[in-house]
Design a protein around this motif. Sequence first.
Motif, mmCIF file in Angstrom:
data_model
loop_
_atom_site.group_PDB
_atom_site.id
_atom_site.type_symbol
_atom_site.label_atom_id
_atom_site.label_comp_id
_atom_site.label_asym_id
_atom_site.label_seq_id
_atom_site.Cartn_x
_atom_site.Cartn_y
_atom_site.Cartn_z
ATOM 1 N N PHE A 1 0.838 -1.200 0.000
ATOM 2 C CA PHE A 1 0.000 0.000 0.000
ATOM 3 C C PHE A 1 0.875 1.252 0.000
ATOM 4 O O PHE A 1 0.672 2.171 -0.799
ATOM 5 N N LEU A 2 1.877 1.290 0.894
ATOM 6 C CA LEU A 2 2.755 2.454 0.971
ATOM 7 C C LEU A 2 3.642 2.565 -0.269
ATOM 8 O O LEU A 2 3.894 3.674 -0.754
ATOM 9 N N ALA A 3 4.111 1.444 -0.789
ATOM 10 C CA ALA A 3 4.952 1.474 -1.988
ATOM 11 C C ALA A 3 4.186 2.017 -3.190
ATOM 12 O O ALA A 3 4.743 2.759 -4.010
ATOM 13 N N LYS A 4 2.909 1.657 -3.286
ATOM 14 C CA LYS A 4 2.086 2.164 -4.388
ATOM 15 C C LYS A 4 1.952 3.680 -4.302
ATOM 16 O O LYS A 4 2.130 4.388 -5.293
ATOM 17 N N HIS A 5 1.684 4.183 -3.104
ATOM 18 C CA HIS A 5 1.544 5.625 -2.946
ATOM 19 C C HIS A 5 2.886 6.337 -3.129
ATOM 20 O O HIS A 5 2.938 7.436 -3.682
ATOM 21 N N LEU A 6 3.961 5.719 -2.668
ATOM 22 C CA LEU A 6 5.281 6.296 -2.876
ATOM 23 C C LEU A 6 5.606 6.386 -4.363
ATOM 24 O O LEU A 6 6.143 7.390 -4.834
ATOM 25 N N PHE B 1 16.067 15.057 -5.554
ATOM 26 C CA PHE B 1 15.988 14.331 -4.285
ATOM 27 C C PHE B 1 15.006 15.017 -3.341
ATOM 28 O O PHE B 1 14.161 14.366 -2.722
ATOM 29 N N GLY B 2 15.095 16.334 -3.237
ATOM 30 C CA GLY B 2 14.174 17.072 -2.380
ATOM 31 C C GLY B 2 12.729 16.946 -2.843
ATOM 32 O O GLY B 2 11.819 16.779 -2.026
ATOM 33 N N LEU B 3 12.519 17.016 -4.149
ATOM 34 C CA LEU B 3 11.160 16.871 -4.679
ATOM 35 C C LEU B 3 10.617 15.471 -4.423
ATOM 36 O O LEU B 3 9.446 15.305 -4.050
ATOM 37 N N ILE B 4 11.443 14.452 -4.617
ATOM 38 C CA ILE B 4 10.990 13.073 -4.419
ATOM 39 C C ILE B 4 10.662 12.809 -2.960
ATOM 40 O O ILE B 4 9.649 12.177 -2.643
ATOM 41 N N VAL B 5 11.495 13.299 -2.053
ATOM 42 C CA VAL B 5 11.214 13.113 -0.619
ATOM 43 C C VAL B 5 9.916 13.820 -0.237
ATOM 44 O O VAL B 5 9.075 13.262 0.476
ATOM 45 N N THR B 6 9.738 15.034 -0.724
ATOM 46 C CA THR B 6 8.543 15.802 -0.371
ATOM 47 C C THR B 6 7.277 15.197 -0.968
ATOM 48 O O THR B 6 6.308 14.919 -0.260
ATOM 49 N N PHE B 7 7.277 14.976 -2.281
ATOM 50 C CA PHE B 7 6.080 14.450 -2.937
ATOM 51 C C PHE B 7 5.793 13.015 -2.503
ATOM 52 O O PHE B 7 4.637 12.638 -2.342
ATOM 53 N N MET C 1 2.279 9.326 0.506
ATOM 54 C CA MET C 1 2.061 8.274 1.503
ATOM 55 C C MET C 1 1.170 8.768 2.637
ATOM 56 O O MET C 1 0.319 8.028 3.130
ATOM 57 N N ALA C 2 1.333 10.022 3.038
ATOM 58 C CA ALA C 2 0.489 10.575 4.096
ATOM 59 C C ALA C 2 -0.968 10.650 3.661
ATOM 60 O O ALA C 2 -1.875 10.342 4.435
#
Length: 85
Positions: A11-16, A57-63, A68-69
């Motif tokens: 579930f989390l991997a899909k949203h990530l 990297f910053g965009l990927i961590v943020t989005f 996931m949230a």
Amino acid sequence: MTPTEKEPLKFLAKHLFFGVVAAITFGVLVLATDLSHIRAMLMEAANPFEVLALMFFGLIVTFGGVAMAVGIMSLASDDEDDDSF
């Protein structure tokens, strides 16, 4: 791991994944449109590949985190929504 234990990770991997796709799309659009002259500044930088890697990297961590949230917050059942005012 049992299939029951793998379900939340899937579930989390899909949203990530969707968050990463959105981040890459947004980053490419920012560079393509030269929003706030970011592409121009990037081309003038001493190490443009490092700057580009840090930006993505910053965009990927943020989005990815936001996606996931949102997925976790959407798990609330309809029974819990009946407590509205």
